[in-house]
Design an enzyme around this catalytic site. Structure first.
Site, mmCIF file in Angstrom:
data_model
loop_
_atom_site.group_PDB
_atom_site.id
_atom_site.type_symbol
_atom_site.label_atom_id
_atom_site.label_comp_id
_atom_site.label_asym_id
_atom_site.label_seq_id
_atom_site.Cartn_x
_atom_site.Cartn_y
_atom_site.Cartn_z
ATOM 1 N N GLY A 9 0.855 -1.345 -0.032
ATOM 2 C CA GLY A 9 0.004 0.018 0.107
ATOM 3 C C GLY A 9 0.841 1.254 0.099
ATOM 4 O O GLY A 9 0.488 2.400 0.633
ATOM 5 N N SER A 11 1.255 3.520 -2.242
ATOM 6 C CA SER A 11 0.639 4.754 -3.387
ATOM 7 C C SER A 11 0.336 5.741 -2.563
ATOM 8 O O SER A 11 0.187 7.053 -3.353
ATOM 9 C CB SER A 11 -0.313 4.117 -4.160
ATOM 10 O OG SER A 11 -1.614 3.396 -3.314
ATOM 11 N N ASP A 58 -0.991 -6.854 -5.984
ATOM 12 C CA ASP A 58 -2.496 -6.663 -5.397
ATOM 13 C C ASP A 58 -2.498 -7.653 -4.325
ATOM 14 O O ASP A 58 -2.559 -8.912 -4.487
ATOM 15 C CB ASP A 58 -3.369 -6.972 -6.772
ATOM 16 C CG ASP A 58 -4.932 -7.014 -6.502
ATOM 17 O OD1 ASP A 58 -5.041 -6.734 -5.234
ATOM 18 O OD2 ASP A 58 -5.473 -6.907 -7.265
ATOM 19 N N SER A 136 -2.442 -1.177 11.815
ATOM 20 C CA SER A 136 -3.717 -1.558 12.406
ATOM 21 C C SER A 136 -4.280 -0.301 12.589
ATOM 22 O O SER A 136 -4.531 0.628 11.859
ATOM 23 C CB SER A 136 -3.755 -2.144 13.695
ATOM 24 O OG SER A 136 -5.099 -2.576 14.280
ATOM 25 N N TYR A 150 -15.197 -2.078 9.389
ATOM 26 C CA TYR A 150 -13.584 -1.578 9.565
ATOM 27 C C TYR A 150 -13.231 -2.072 11.041
ATOM 28 O O TYR A 150 -12.101 -2.663 11.172
ATOM 29 C CB TYR A 150 -13.394 -0.113 9.314
ATOM 30 C CG TYR A 150 -12.121 0.214 9.569
ATOM 31 C CD1 TYR A 150 -11.149 0.018 8.455
ATOM 32 C CD2 TYR A 150 -11.505 1.114 10.720
ATOM 33 C CE1 TYR A 150 -9.685 0.287 8.424
ATOM 34 C CE2 TYR A 150 -10.236 1.399 10.706
ATOM 35 C CZ TYR A 150 -9.492 1.167 9.571
ATOM 36 O OH TYR A 150 -8.169 1.636 9.683
ATOM 37 N N ALA A 152 -14.038 -4.457 12.812
ATOM 38 C CA ALA A 152 -14.074 -5.854 12.944
ATOM 39 C C ALA A 152 -12.811 -6.267 12.183
ATOM 40 O O ALA A 152 -12.110 -7.418 12.512
ATOM 41 C CB ALA A 152 -15.231 -6.589 11.858
ATOM 42 N N SER A 153 -12.603 -5.649 10.893
ATOM 43 C CA SER A 153 -11.430 -6.097 10.130
ATOM 44 C C SER A 153 -10.185 -5.841 10.937
ATOM 45 O O SER A 153 -9.140 -6.568 10.947
ATOM 46 C CB SER A 153 -11.256 -5.423 8.737
ATOM 47 O OG SER A 153 -11.009 -3.964 8.837
ATOM 48 N N LYS A 154 -10.064 -4.696 11.703
ATOM 49 C CA LYS A 154 -8.854 -4.235 12.462
ATOM 50 C C LYS A 154 -8.723 -5.117 13.717
ATOM 51 O O LYS A 154 -7.706 -5.528 14.166
ATOM 52 C CB LYS A 154 -8.668 -2.757 12.690
ATOM 53 C CG LYS A 154 -8.515 -2.078 11.414
ATOM 54 C CD LYS A 154 -7.287 -2.524 10.734
ATOM 55 C CE LYS A 154 -7.014 -1.565 9.741
ATOM 56 N NZ LYS A 154 -5.550 -1.965 8.829
ATOM 57 N N THR A 185 -5.389 11.938 5.541
ATOM 58 C CA THR A 185 -4.640 11.171 4.460
ATOM 59 C C THR A 185 -5.707 10.748 3.218
ATOM 60 O O THR A 185 -6.867 10.819 3.473
ATOM 61 C CB THR A 185 -4.082 9.947 4.699
ATOM 62 O OG1 THR A 185 -5.169 8.836 5.134
ATOM 63 C CG2 THR A 185 -3.235 10.086 5.851
#
Length: 290
Positions: A9, A11, A58, A136, A150, A152-154, A185
């Site tokens: 990531g 970019s 990717d 995280s 989000y 939940a994913s973290k 950002t």
């Protein structure tokens, strides 16, 4: 000490800043991202001109990850550090996110990390050392409304990182988690929104709350210049420069009044781990072999 570093990531956001910071400190960096010849051509050329090796990756595609890791190891003549930074956020009422929305999010934020780790860990184990940094979020330690998937994913990422820390410590592979608060950002320009709005009417006026909360937070960010994204890049660089065996498991990076409440929580969890692992005779698994 010069390290050979791969970051996902790269970019934009924390990723691009981390690459620039690490290059300025003399490290060798493989900056991975998607669309290096199209959407991300400008930033890939900028980072390349600064000395980064630009590699197409990717994180949602296993072949892409495996090929990118192999290419990065070749370009860098080895690998010492992996920074799992690629991620995407959400905004909306949690019920309105479909299973496909959740799959898309987890494919990047969680499964993408697993793909990268599986690609690099054989190399780290063979050499008997390595560092994995997980970017995280404070929202991986607590829940806020309208960021539910989000969160939940973290939370899942934090558990993934903890288990790797424990299972890899004996191989000399270190695991560190960076927990930023919200920062200004490009992250906020790539949010996933709910695919299903058919239930909006049942929530009444609350349906407007996600955008109102988001706008309010953006206003608070604008009034707080201390919440500088460079803080996160510096925290990542500091972990890398800290000797193995001395790095904290978690590093909170926040100047908005959230971090000071998360720090004691993290300290308490460290104590819980030490107590439970000690009780079962597994305390050594919490210590990095150096």
């Amino acid at each position: 000490m010069t390290n050979k570093i791969l970051i996902t990531g790269a970019s934009g956001g924390f990723g691009a800043l981390a690459v620039k910071t690490l290059l300025s400190q003399g490290h060798a960096v493989a900056a991975t991202m998607r669309n290096i010849d199209s959407k991300n051509k400008a930033i890939s050329e900028e980072l390349s001109n600064l000395g980064a090796h630009i590699v197409e990756m990717d994180v949602t595609q296993e072949d892409s990850v495996n090929n990118a890791v192999a290419e990065s190891i070749q370009l860098l003549s080895g690998l010492d550090v992996v920074i799992n930074n690629a991620g995407v956020g959400v905004l909306g009422i949690q019920e309105n996110f479909t299973i496909d929305d959740f799959k898309r999010l987890f494919d990047i934020n969680v499964f993408g990390v697993q793909r990268v780790n599986r690609a690099v860990l054989p190399h780290f184990r063979r050499q008997g050392n390595g560092l994995i940094v997980y970017v995280s979020s404070i929202l991986g330690r607590m829940a806020l409304p309208f960021y539910g998937p989000y969160n939940a994913s973290k939370w899942a990422l934090e558990a993934l990182a903890e288990n790797y820390r424990i299972e890899l410590s004996g191989f000399g592979v270190d695991s560190c988690i960076v927990e930023p608060g919200g920062y200004p950002t490009g992250f906020f320009n790539n949010l996933i929104f709910p695919s299903d709005t058919s239930r909006d009417e049942e929530y009444g006026d609350m349906v407007h709350a996600p955008k109102q909360a988001f706008d309010s937070f953006e206003g608070a960010l604008a009034q707080n210049p201390a919440q500088d994204p460079q803080n996160v890049a510096d925290a990542i660089a500091n972990l890398i420069s800290t000797p193995a065996g001395q790095r904290p498991v978690r590093t909170v990076v926040d100047k908005m009044g959230m971090g000071e409440h998360i720090e004691p929580y993290n300290q308490q969890l460290d104590a819980i781990h030490e107590g439970i692992f000690g009780a079962f005779g597994m305390g050594d698994m919490l210590k990095l072999k150096v």
